[in-house]
Design a protein around this motif. Structure first.
Motif, short mmCIF file in Angstrom:
data_model
loop_
_atom_site.label_atom_id
_atom_site.label_comp_id
_atom_site.label_asym_id
_atom_site.label_seq_id
_atom_site.Cartn_x
_atom_site.Cartn_y
_atom_site.Cartn_z
N ARG A 46 0.84 -1.21 0.00
CA ARG A 46 0.00 0.00 0.00
C ARG A 46 0.88 1.26 0.00
N TYR A 47 1.95 1.20 0.76
CA TYR A 47 2.85 2.35 0.86
C TYR A 47 3.49 2.65 -0.49
N ARG A 48 4.01 1.60 -1.15
CA ARG A 48 4.66 1.79 -2.45
C ARG A 48 3.67 2.24 -3.52
N ALA A 49 2.41 1.85 -3.37
CA ALA A 49 1.37 2.26 -4.33
C ALA A 49 0.87 3.68 -4.06
N GLY A 50 1.41 4.32 -3.03
CA GLY A 50 1.00 5.68 -2.72
C GLY A 50 -0.29 5.77 -1.92
N GLN A 51 -0.76 4.64 -1.42
CA GLN A 51 -1.97 4.63 -0.61
C GLN A 51 -1.56 4.83 0.85
N THR A 52 -1.83 6.01 1.37
CA THR A 52 -1.36 6.33 2.70
C THR A 52 -2.36 6.00 3.80
N ARG A 53 -3.51 5.46 3.43
CA ARG A 53 -4.49 5.07 4.45
C ARG A 53 -4.85 3.61 4.27
N PRO A 54 -5.12 2.87 5.30
CA PRO A 54 -5.13 3.34 6.68
C PRO A 54 -3.72 3.57 7.20
N CYS A 55 -3.62 4.48 8.14
CA CYS A 55 -2.35 4.82 8.75
C CYS A 55 -2.59 5.28 10.18
N VAL A 56 -1.49 5.51 10.90
CA VAL A 56 -1.55 6.03 12.26
C VAL A 56 -0.64 7.25 12.31
N SER A 57 -1.18 8.36 12.80
CA SER A 57 -0.40 9.59 12.96
C SER A 57 0.32 9.61 14.29
N GLY A 58 1.40 10.37 14.34
CA GLY A 58 2.14 10.53 15.59
C GLY A 58 3.26 11.52 15.42
N ALA A 59 4.04 11.68 16.46
CA ALA A 59 5.19 12.58 16.41
C ALA A 59 6.20 12.17 17.47
N LEU A 60 7.43 12.56 17.22
CA LEU A 60 8.51 12.46 18.19
C LEU A 60 8.70 13.86 18.78
N PRO A 61 9.43 14.00 19.88
CA PRO A 61 9.76 15.34 20.34
C PRO A 61 10.41 16.13 19.21
N ARG A 62 10.22 17.46 19.21
CA ARG A 62 10.57 18.31 18.06
C ARG A 62 11.95 18.04 17.46
N ASP A 63 13.01 18.04 18.25
CA ASP A 63 14.35 17.86 17.69
C ASP A 63 14.52 16.48 17.05
N GLU A 64 14.01 15.45 17.72
CA GLU A 64 14.09 14.10 17.17
C GLU A 64 13.25 13.97 15.91
N GLN A 65 12.09 14.62 15.91
CA GLN A 65 11.20 14.60 14.73
C GLN A 65 11.90 15.22 13.52
N ARG A 66 12.50 16.36 13.74
CA ARG A 66 13.19 17.04 12.62
C ARG A 66 14.38 16.24 12.12
N ALA A 67 15.15 15.67 13.04
CA ALA A 67 16.30 14.85 12.64
C ALA A 67 15.84 13.62 11.86
N ALA A 68 14.80 12.97 12.33
CA ALA A 68 14.29 11.77 11.64
C ALA A 68 13.75 12.14 10.26
N ALA A 69 13.02 13.24 10.17
CA ALA A 69 12.46 13.66 8.88
C ALA A 69 13.56 13.96 7.87
N ALA A 70 14.69 14.44 8.34
CA ALA A 70 15.79 14.78 7.45
C ALA A 70 16.61 13.56 7.02
N THR A 71 16.55 12.47 7.80
CA THR A 71 17.44 11.35 7.51
C THR A 71 16.75 10.01 7.25
N ILE A 72 15.51 9.83 7.65
CA ILE A 72 14.90 8.51 7.61
C ILE A 72 13.85 8.32 6.53
N GLY A 73 13.19 9.31 6.07
CA GLY A 73 12.01 9.19 5.22
C GLY A 73 11.89 7.98 4.31
N ARG A 74 10.65 7.50 4.20
CA ARG A 74 10.26 6.43 3.29
C ARG A 74 10.97 5.11 3.54
#
Length: 121
Positions: A46-74
Protein backbone atom coordinates in the motif's frame (compact mmCIF):
# COMPACT_ATOMS: atom_id res chain seq x y z
CA UNK A 1 -0.19 -16.67 52.21
CA UNK A 2 1.74 -17.77 49.09
CA UNK A 3 -0.46 -15.55 46.90
CA UNK A 4 0.21 -12.50 49.08
CA UNK A 5 3.97 -13.13 49.03
CA UNK A 6 3.94 -13.63 45.26
CA UNK A 7 2.01 -10.40 44.75
CA UNK A 8 4.41 -8.52 47.01
CA UNK A 9 7.44 -9.95 45.17
CA UNK A 10 5.96 -8.91 41.82
CA UNK A 11 5.22 -5.37 43.02
CA UNK A 12 8.76 -4.97 44.33
CA UNK A 13 10.28 -6.28 41.09
CA UNK A 14 8.12 -4.11 38.81
CA UNK A 15 9.75 -0.87 37.59
CA UNK A 16 8.22 2.38 38.70
CA UNK A 17 5.95 4.26 36.31
CA UNK A 18 8.59 6.97 35.83
CA UNK A 19 11.14 4.39 34.67
CA UNK A 20 8.98 2.37 32.28
CA UNK A 21 5.33 3.33 31.80
CA UNK A 22 3.15 0.29 31.33
CA UNK A 23 1.51 1.74 28.23
CA UNK A 24 4.77 2.10 26.26
CA UNK A 25 4.73 -0.10 23.19
CA UNK A 26 6.33 -0.39 19.75
CA UNK A 27 4.77 0.31 16.37
CA UNK A 28 6.19 -0.83 13.04
CA UNK A 29 5.46 0.39 9.55
CA UNK A 30 6.61 2.47 6.60
CA UNK A 31 6.98 6.11 7.56
CA UNK A 32 6.07 9.33 5.86
CA UNK A 33 6.69 12.75 7.39
CA UNK A 34 4.27 15.63 6.98
CA UNK A 35 5.05 18.83 8.80
CA UNK A 36 5.59 18.09 12.46
CA UNK A 37 3.94 14.68 12.42
CA UNK A 38 4.58 11.30 10.87
CA UNK A 39 2.22 8.73 9.42
CA UNK A 40 2.86 5.00 9.70
CA UNK A 41 1.46 2.70 7.03
CA UNK A 42 1.36 -1.01 7.89
CA UNK A 43 1.55 -2.56 4.41
CA UNK A 44 4.60 -2.10 2.21
CA UNK A 45 2.50 -2.73 -0.92
CA UNK A 46 0.00 0.00 0.00
CA UNK A 47 2.85 2.35 0.86
CA UNK A 48 4.66 1.79 -2.45
CA UNK A 49 1.37 2.26 -4.33
CA UNK A 50 1.00 5.68 -2.72
CA UNK A 51 -1.97 4.63 -0.61
CA UNK A 52 -1.36 6.33 2.70
CA UNK A 53 -4.49 5.07 4.45
CA UNK A 54 -5.13 3.34 6.68
CA UNK A 55 -2.35 4.82 8.75
CA UNK A 56 -1.55 6.03 12.26
CA UNK A 57 -0.40 9.59 12.96
CA UNK A 58 2.14 10.53 15.59
CA UNK A 59 5.19 12.58 16.41
CA UNK A 60 8.51 12.46 18.19
CA UNK A 61 9.76 15.34 20.34
CA UNK A 62 10.57 18.31 18.06
CA UNK A 63 14.35 17.86 17.69
CA UNK A 64 14.09 14.10 17.17
CA UNK A 65 11.20 14.60 14.73
CA UNK A 66 13.19 17.04 12.62
CA UNK A 67 16.30 14.85 12.64
CA UNK A 68 14.29 11.77 11.64
CA UNK A 69 12.46 13.66 8.88
CA UNK A 70 15.79 14.78 7.45
CA UNK A 71 17.44 11.35 7.51
CA UNK A 72 14.90 8.51 7.61
CA UNK A 73 12.01 9.19 5.22
CA UNK A 74 10.26 6.43 3.29
CA UNK A 75 11.74 3.50 5.20
CA UNK A 76 10.38 0.81 7.48
CA UNK A 77 10.77 1.87 11.10
CA UNK A 78 10.05 0.80 14.66
CA UNK A 79 8.74 3.56 16.89
CA UNK A 80 8.59 3.28 20.65
CA UNK A 81 5.93 5.39 22.31
CA UNK A 82 2.48 5.57 23.83
CA UNK A 83 -1.00 5.56 22.32
CA UNK A 84 -3.14 8.57 23.15
CA UNK A 85 -6.82 8.79 22.27
CA UNK A 86 -7.73 11.46 19.74
CA UNK A 87 -10.53 13.96 20.17
CA UNK A 88 -11.59 16.44 17.51
CA UNK A 89 -12.34 18.88 20.33
CA UNK A 90 -8.67 19.54 21.06
CA UNK A 91 -7.67 23.22 20.98
CA UNK A 92 -6.80 24.00 17.35
CA UNK A 93 -7.56 20.35 16.48
CA UNK A 94 -3.98 19.44 17.33
CA UNK A 95 -1.96 17.85 20.09
CA UNK A 96 1.44 19.16 21.14
CA UNK A 97 4.07 16.52 21.84
CA UNK A 98 7.17 18.22 23.23
CA UNK A 99 7.12 20.90 20.53
CA UNK A 100 5.77 18.80 17.65
CA UNK A 101 2.17 19.38 16.62
CA UNK A 102 0.09 16.32 15.73
CA UNK A 103 -2.90 17.11 13.49
CA UNK A 104 -3.91 13.46 13.05
CA UNK A 105 -3.87 13.50 9.26
CA UNK A 106 -4.69 9.77 9.35
CA UNK A 107 -7.95 10.49 11.17
CA UNK A 108 -7.52 7.58 13.58
CA UNK A 109 -8.99 7.07 17.03
CA UNK A 110 -5.51 7.41 18.56
CA UNK A 111 -2.11 8.95 17.81
CA UNK A 112 1.40 7.94 18.84
CA UNK A 113 3.53 10.03 21.19
CA UNK A 114 6.88 8.66 20.11
CA UNK A 115 10.01 8.56 22.23
CA UNK A 116 12.39 6.65 19.94
CA UNK A 117 12.68 5.65 16.29
CA UNK A 118 14.86 3.04 14.57
CA UNK A 119 15.11 1.93 10.95
CA UNK A 120 14.35 -1.76 10.41
CA UNK A 121 16.61 -3.40 7.85
Amino acid sequence: MKIILAALALSLAAPSTAEAPSDVTTFEGWINFSGEEFQLVESQNRYRAGQTRPCVSGALPRDEQRAAAATIGRQKVRITGTRVGWSDGLPGNRLDHQGSNIRNECGGAFVILGTDIAVIQ
